[in-house]
Scaffold this motif. Structure first.
Motif, mmCIF file in Angstrom:
data_model
loop_
_atom_site.group_PDB
_atom_site.id
_atom_site.type_symbol
_atom_site.label_atom_id
_atom_site.label_comp_id
_atom_site.label_asym_id
_atom_site.label_seq_id
_atom_site.Cartn_x
_atom_site.Cartn_y
_atom_site.Cartn_z
ATOM 1 N N SER A 100 0.802 -1.224 0.000
ATOM 2 C CA SER A 100 0.000 0.000 0.000
ATOM 3 C C SER A 100 0.833 1.273 0.000
ATOM 4 O O SER A 100 0.737 2.098 -0.911
ATOM 5 N N ASP A 101 1.672 1.461 1.003
ATOM 6 C CA ASP A 101 2.415 2.706 1.157
ATOM 7 C C ASP A 101 3.444 2.870 0.039
ATOM 8 O O ASP A 101 3.492 3.880 -0.665
ATOM 9 N N ARG A 104 1.757 3.482 -3.495
ATOM 10 C CA ARG A 104 1.189 4.796 -3.764
ATOM 11 C C ARG A 104 2.253 5.880 -3.921
ATOM 12 O O ARG A 104 2.146 6.737 -4.787
ATOM 13 N N HIS A 105 3.270 5.850 -3.074
ATOM 14 C CA HIS A 105 4.158 6.998 -2.969
ATOM 15 C C HIS A 105 5.510 6.830 -3.668
ATOM 16 O O HIS A 105 6.188 7.826 -3.908
ATOM 17 N N GLU A 226 0.337 2.743 4.930
ATOM 18 C CA GLU A 226 0.237 4.178 4.728
ATOM 19 C C GLU A 226 -0.424 4.859 5.925
ATOM 20 O O GLU A 226 -0.039 5.970 6.310
ATOM 21 N N LYS A 229 2.130 5.396 8.598
ATOM 22 C CA LYS A 229 3.012 6.525 8.294
ATOM 23 C C LYS A 229 2.300 7.854 8.532
ATOM 24 O O LYS A 229 2.904 8.804 9.038
ATOM 25 N N ARG A 230 1.047 7.934 8.175
ATOM 26 C CA ARG A 230 0.298 9.175 8.405
ATOM 27 C C ARG A 230 0.225 9.505 9.895
ATOM 28 O O ARG A 230 0.318 10.669 10.290
ATOM 29 N N ASP A 245 9.749 3.049 2.521
ATOM 30 C CA ASP A 245 8.471 3.736 2.697
ATOM 31 C C ASP A 245 8.635 5.170 3.193
ATOM 32 O O ASP A 245 7.772 6.018 2.942
#
Length: 304
Positions: A100-101, A104-105, A226, A229-230, A245
């Motif tokens: 996921s993380d 996306r990034h 993610e 991380k947020r 990440d």
């Protein structure tokens, strides 16, 4: 400099035993073929053929040169084949499972650039932090953290030296301070990533050369990297994340590497397929593309 076409003529004349026949096979005129042999003999300073009225055979010097000429021509052909394969249009569709993380990034812009270079290739992305069953789902390949199952999967390394790191926001550390000892982690809010629905009670760390399972606790846990991380960026605690990440956030100062002398567990990243027959040109090209970017990222030459 000797021309490649001249070398091809040399080999063909030795094989056919006739300069005229070699010229005909290569669509040369007899005069052009004769001039090419004379040109090579002048360049190399040795006679290449012994001629008679009925036959032509390599001289002693020509016999010694022929294996080297054949090897050089073979190497040039392999280089041509490789260059042509690299520029052949990749077609079809690839279904990719991505974390996921990271997906996306980091991976998403790299995949977009790859697809722009190969407009006939369709990519279908499946983003989740659970490991897809490559044998039972229509996934062609997965990009995964951790050591793959060598018995049932084929893995191509992307970032073999990646590790997990402790990270927190500057504001969180300014308020509570960085943990001085591993035991101090137990007094901080641990932002925990759940894999398989299990909330980890400890994080593995190498401290003073010894591996330890350091107990952690906290009110926040998620099965999405993610989200973890947020939370860390929002100053809500300390996270234990893959360096890949959080590399961009560390470089920008939005996150801080907490006690970098405490080493986190290895977390190698690989491109995984269920069988070697699925290492298609598209999969290999994608792997080479991503591997080069992860290598540049590790050297600080490319930002996430």
């Amino acid at each position: 400099m000797t021309r490649i076409a001249d070398l091809e003529l040399l080999v063909r004349a030795a094989e056919l035993g006739s300069l005229t026949a070699a010229a005909r096979a290569l669509d040369w005129s007899p005069a052009a073929a004769s001039a090419a042999v004379k040109r090579m003999e002048a360049q190399w300073g040795v006679p290449l053929f012994v001629r008679s009225t009925r036959s032509l055979r390599p001289s002693a010097e020509g016999e010694r040169l022929l294996p080297h000429v054949r090897q050089a021509l073979q190497a040039l052909q392999q280089a041509r084949d490789a260059a042509q394969a690299q520029h052949q249009a990749l077609q079809g569709e690839l279904q990719l499972a991505l974390p996921s993380d990271l997906g996306r990034h980091v991976l998403l812009p790299w995949l977009e650039e790859f697809q722009q270079r190969h407009p006939q290739l369709a990519l279908r992305l499946h983003l989740a932090d659970r490991n897809s069953d490559l044998l039972r789902t229509p996934i062609d390949l997965a990009i995964r953290y951790g050591a793959p199952d060598a018995a049932t999967q084929v893995a191509l390394p992307l970032a073999p030296d990646n590790r997990r790191v402790l990270v927190a926001s500057p504001g969180y550390l300014a308020q509570l301070g960085s943990p001085a000892t591993p035991e101090d982690l137990g007094t901080r809010e641990a932002l925990r990533f759940m894999l398989g629905g299990e909330v980890p009670a400890a994080w593995p760390l190498q401290v003073d050369g010894q591996w330890r399972q350091v107990p952690v606790q906290g009110r926040r846990s998620a099965n999405d990297g993610e989200v973890v991380k947020r939370w860390a960026l929002a100053g809500l605690g300390i996270a234990y994340k893959s360096w890949l990440d959080v590399a961009a956030e560390l470089a920008a100062g939005r996150l801080v590497h907490v006690n970098p002398h405490w080493l986190g567990e290895p977390s190698p990243l690989a491109l995984v397929v269920p069988a070697r027959r699925q290492l298609t040109p598209a999969v290999r090209s994608l792997r080479d593309w991503l591997h080069a970017r992860f290598a540049a990222m590790a050297k600080g030459e490319l930002s996430a």
